[in-house]
Design a protein around this motif. Structure first.
Motif, short mmCIF file in Angstrom:
data_model
loop_
_atom_site.label_atom_id
_atom_site.label_comp_id
_atom_site.label_asym_id
_atom_site.label_seq_id
_atom_site.Cartn_x
_atom_site.Cartn_y
_atom_site.Cartn_z
N ASP A 138 55.13 -40.53 -66.37
CA ASP A 138 56.22 -39.62 -66.73
C ASP A 138 57.07 -39.24 -65.52
OD1 ASP A 138 55.51 -39.60 -69.40
OD2 ASP A 138 54.15 -37.89 -69.15
N GLY A 139 57.32 -40.21 -64.66
CA GLY A 139 58.18 -39.98 -63.50
C GLY A 139 57.49 -39.35 -62.30
N ARG A 140 56.22 -38.97 -62.45
CA ARG A 140 55.47 -38.38 -61.34
C ARG A 140 54.59 -39.44 -60.69
NH1 ARG A 140 51.59 -35.07 -61.35
NH2 ARG A 140 52.09 -34.18 -59.34
N LYS A 141 54.62 -39.51 -59.36
CA LYS A 141 53.75 -40.43 -58.64
C LYS A 141 52.48 -39.70 -58.24
CE LYS A 141 57.31 -43.54 -56.87
NZ LYS A 141 57.97 -44.09 -55.66
N ILE A 142 51.36 -40.33 -58.53
CA ILE A 142 50.05 -39.74 -58.23
C ILE A 142 49.29 -40.71 -57.34
CG2 ILE A 142 47.89 -38.89 -59.21
CD1 ILE A 142 49.73 -38.61 -61.87
N ARG A 143 48.82 -40.19 -56.25
CA ARG A 143 48.10 -40.99 -55.27
C ARG A 143 46.60 -41.00 -55.63
NH1 ARG A 143 50.24 -42.55 -50.50
NH2 ARG A 143 48.80 -43.15 -48.82
N LEU A 144 45.96 -42.17 -55.50
CA LEU A 144 44.54 -42.31 -55.80
C LEU A 144 43.80 -42.79 -54.56
CD1 LEU A 144 44.86 -44.13 -59.25
CD2 LEU A 144 44.67 -41.67 -58.84
N GLY A 145 42.50 -42.46 -54.49
CA GLY A 145 41.74 -42.87 -53.31
C GLY A 145 40.27 -43.04 -53.60
N ALA A 146 39.62 -43.89 -52.78
CA ALA A 146 38.17 -44.05 -52.80
C ALA A 146 37.65 -43.60 -51.44
CB ALA A 146 37.79 -45.50 -53.06
N GLN A 147 36.93 -42.49 -51.44
CA GLN A 147 36.48 -41.87 -50.19
C GLN A 147 35.04 -41.39 -50.33
OE1 GLN A 147 39.85 -39.20 -50.50
NE2 GLN A 147 40.58 -39.85 -48.49
N PRO A 148 34.09 -42.30 -50.16
CA PRO A 148 32.69 -41.90 -50.29
C PRO A 148 32.29 -40.88 -49.23
CG PRO A 148 32.89 -44.13 -49.41
CD PRO A 148 34.26 -43.72 -49.84
N VAL A 149 31.55 -39.88 -49.64
CA VAL A 149 31.10 -38.84 -48.72
C VAL A 149 30.14 -39.45 -47.70
CG1 VAL A 149 29.82 -36.68 -48.54
CG2 VAL A 149 31.39 -37.03 -50.44
#
Length: 747
Positions: A500-511
């Protein structure tokens, strides 16, 4: 010297870091007298007097100038208060006449010495003026919303002027500060001072030609400091203050708001009373998150706590020496609320679904409404406390719905969310009755992070099942994660999506783990002695130790492992008396009855195996149903030749990483057997992977570890430690914040 300041938007406004700096400055200089000058009633000022962060005022001018008391005793300042009382007209008569006018309504707040109203744009101000003239009153408005009628000659400025004369203080030693039009009177009586940044434009316009008035760029408390840094007599004190710079500089880093179900405190009983103290143990998630604030970064930590009484817990500094600008904000909840929210609903509905045990999931719509209520309480607190433009880091599925509430209230905030658990495939997640609401809430975040790429892709698939999305960026993950060689592997990961026009950043960051803390433990003489003593005893008995440490939970597969071990002893009798399984099961939180069945099954299985195979000198299983102190856990890691970590599902598994770190620091060749369904399996290519659903495979992996050549074991241990050492807990925390800061930028 005397500082007379408005409260809301001024002394209590602006960035938290600026507020703390100002409050410390005033506390450190007792020669500065502090006067609260506010439109609030005295009753609403009282909670501030018990706030440990806020300096106590010497005097309080409340009710827009109609009330004047000593800030320490709350006694009226006579004869000044009596002079004001003599001018006061008939309050009920004023109220009755004004309420007949369209566009005005009475404020339902304590009004001992004031007539305060809300008004709208359609108010006939001429009618209000008629009433004011009738009762010899002045009209004072602010924020195009609030309207007060006060006796002529009574306002913030005239009352302050009388107080200054009463105290025999020079006008040149007084500084005033405000942000709304009803603060104008403070400047009109001749005092020098500041209209802080983001004040009402009408106030700025009114003081524009006053030589004694200053318009600050910085809002709230920062504007007061800005004025002090450039004007006597406060300038010299401020310049000499070691902890404060004479020039106000806005730092590049935004305030970081940590939102977690736990607070960064431990409790101690002193003199029969429970008090909060900073956490002593540097191990675990909380101390690692605290490390982000060690260099003075402005921060707010919001967490829940069982409500002890009816009094709200004031904000407090976590540790002024280590984290000078980190404030803890407590959300007090009843034990019943916490049990229902966390121990019942979250664990019965979300926990089994997250880990694909859908047959154990229980969905209760009344509990969902309660879950929403708690999430909204968290969101309200964040919205009220966070600085403008702050970074908000929300943790875990307990708070899935916070972003949806928060984004509506504070669109200026950058919201990040980290899942400490797994994230299931779309066909599993979508079993949740409220899946649309949850995904809609998460899509209000700017950055969403998971342990491993597989969970990221699961999330993208879930989103795709609900709404059209556009994948803006994908990255290869082979440089850090396994791809095709394990059950949870993927070769590419979605990095940015557009919905819907919003950019969402995703990540893989294991603790990661705190290798430094484990190193400190291993360096202790007492620990060294224990390890040497038990190692010699184990070697002399020619017994190889296998360690398994987990929380008692069906997800962790404790029963399956015990049963596989029993079958191993049956099929490989040559290992009887030569190996022992040390199984440590940490009990679940008190009141969580859903684990009673698995506890009883494990107890029975351990008893049967020990009863069948134990001798006078050897027990195949040493079973501990209790939480061990971390130092003892590290000892157990060090004494064990093999770690057998076989959860049926696990978001990550820090035990595996802690085991690797311990043997890496000792330069010993501990062998790790790890479930393919633990998130950490895709990080650790030198571990022996096993399928906990395959009993034969479980036994074969244990056999492989037991017969492995020492040289191979040593190489595997060294390679695993290199990874663990680099991607430690500090890397994880900093990496998440860095990614959240990037969100919304054009790269």
């Amino acid at each position: 010297m005397l500082l007379a300041t408005d409260l809301d938007g001024t002394f209590l406004g602006g960035k938290m870091e600026d507020r703390l700096r100002l409050y410390r400055f005033i506390k450190a200089n007792p020669e500065i007298q502090l006067v609260f000058v506010t439109g609030r009633g005295l009753e609403s000022v009282l909670p501030l007097l018990s706030d440990p962060l806020i300096p106590a005022p010497d005097y309080i001018i409340a009710d827009v100038g109609a009330t004047l008391v000593n800030g320490h005793t709350l006694e009226s300042i006579e004869p000044l208060q009596s002079e004001i009382e003599e001018k006061w007209p008939k309050t009920y008569a004023i109220r009755s006449e004004l309420e007949e006018i369209s566009g005005i309504s009475y404020q339902r707040v304590p009004q001992q010495r004031r007539s305060s109203f809300y008004y709208g744009p359609d108010l006939d101000m001429a009618e209000v003026q008629r009433v004011a003239n009738k009762y010899n009153c002045d009209i004072i408005t602010s924020a195009d919303k609030y309207l007060d009628l006060l006796p002529k000659g009574v306002n913030k400025g005239t009352t302050l002027k009388k107080l200054i004369e009463f105290l025999d203080i020079s006008d040149d030693s007084v500084m005033v500060a405000g942000d709304t039009l009803n603060d104008l009177a403070l400047f009109q009586v001749g005092f020098g001072g500041v209209a802080v940044g983001k004040s009402e434009p009408e106030l700025f316009n009114a003081i524009a030609k006053m030589k004694t008035a200053y318009q600050a760029d910085v809002s709230g408390a920062g504007g007061i400091l800005e004025y002090m840094a450039a004007h006597a007599p406060f300038q010299l004190l401020l310049a000499n203050e070691k902890k404060l710079s004479p020039k106000i500089k806005q730092k590049d880093t935004e305030q970081l708001v940590m939102v977690y179900h736990r607070l960064p405190f431990e409790k101690e009983v002193v003199g029969g009373k429970s008090i909060r103290v900073a956490p002593k143990s540097p191990n675990g998630i909380i101390p690692s998150l605290l490390g982000l604030f060690e260099k003075g970064r402005s921060g707010l930590w919001i967490g829940e706590e069982v409500l002890q009484d009816d009094n709200l817990v004031p904000n407090q500094l976590v540790d002024e020496n280590k984290y000078p600008n980190l404030v803890a904000a407590t959300i007090p909840l009843s034990k019943e609320d916490i049990d229902k929210f966390y121990r019942v609903f979250s664990k019965e509905a979300f926990w089994p679904t997250i880990f694909s045990f859908v047959d154990k999931a229980k969905f209760n719509h009344e509990d969902w409404e309660h879950y929403l209520k708690i999430n909204k309480i968290f969101a309200d607190r964040i919205a009220r406390e966070a600085d403008e433009g702050a970074l908000v880091w929300i943790h875990e599925y307990n708070l899935w719905m916070v972003p949806s509430f928060l984004k509506m209230m504070r669109p200026d905030l950058k919201i990040g969310f980290f899942h400490h658990t797994a994230f299931p495939a779309a066909d599993i997640f979508n079993i949740i009755p409220w899946r649309k609401e949850i995904i809609g809430s998460l899509l209000q975040c700017d950055f969403i992070s998971f342990h491993i790429p597989r969970y990221v892709e699961n999330f993208v698939d879930v989103v795709r099942s609900h709404t059209p999305i556009k994948v803006m960026d994908k990255i290869d993950v082979a440089n850090r994660f396994r791809t095709y060689s394990c059950a949870l592997g993927v070769d590419q990961m979605t990095k940015v999506i557009e919905v819907d026009g919003r950019k969402i950043r995703l990540g893989a960051q294991p603790v990661g783990v705190n290798c430094g803390h484990i190193k400190q433990i291993l360096a202790k003489e007492s620990i060294k002695e224990h390890i040497n003593t038990f190692t010699n005893a184990k070697n002399s008995a020619d017994v190889r130790r296998i360690i398994s440490i987990e929380r008692l939970d069906y997800v962790k597969g404790p029963l399956e492992k015990i049963q596989a071990f029993g079958e191993f002893l049956e099929e490989y009798p040559e290992f009887r008396g030569k190996i022992e399984l040390v199984n440590v099961c940490t009990p679940p939180s008190q009141g969580m009855t859903i684990y009673d069945e698995i506890r009883d099954q494990v107890n029975q299985a351990v008893g049967e195996i020990n009863g069948k195979y134990a001798t006078m000198n050897w027990s195949p299983i040493q079973y501990f149903y209790r939480a061990l102190p971390f130092e003892e856990v590290v000892e157990q890691y060090a004494l064990s030749d093999i770690a057998w970590i076989t959860p049926l599902r696990d978001g990550l598994n820090l035990v595996a990483k802690e085991y690797i770190a311990t043997h890496g620091l000792l330069e010993t060749s501990g062998i790790l057997i790890l479930s393919e369904f633990a998130g950490a399996s895709v990080e650790l290519p030198y571990a022996i992977l096993t399928n906990p659903y395959d009993r034969k495979g479980m036994k074969e992996s244990l056999l492989k570890a037991l017969v492995m050549e020492p040289g191979e074991a040593q190489v595997r241990a060294r390679r695993l430690y290199e990874y663990i050492e680099h991607y430690d807990i500090h890397y994880w925390g900093k990496d998440f914040v860095k990614e959240l800061e990037k969100s919304g930028r054009t790269e």
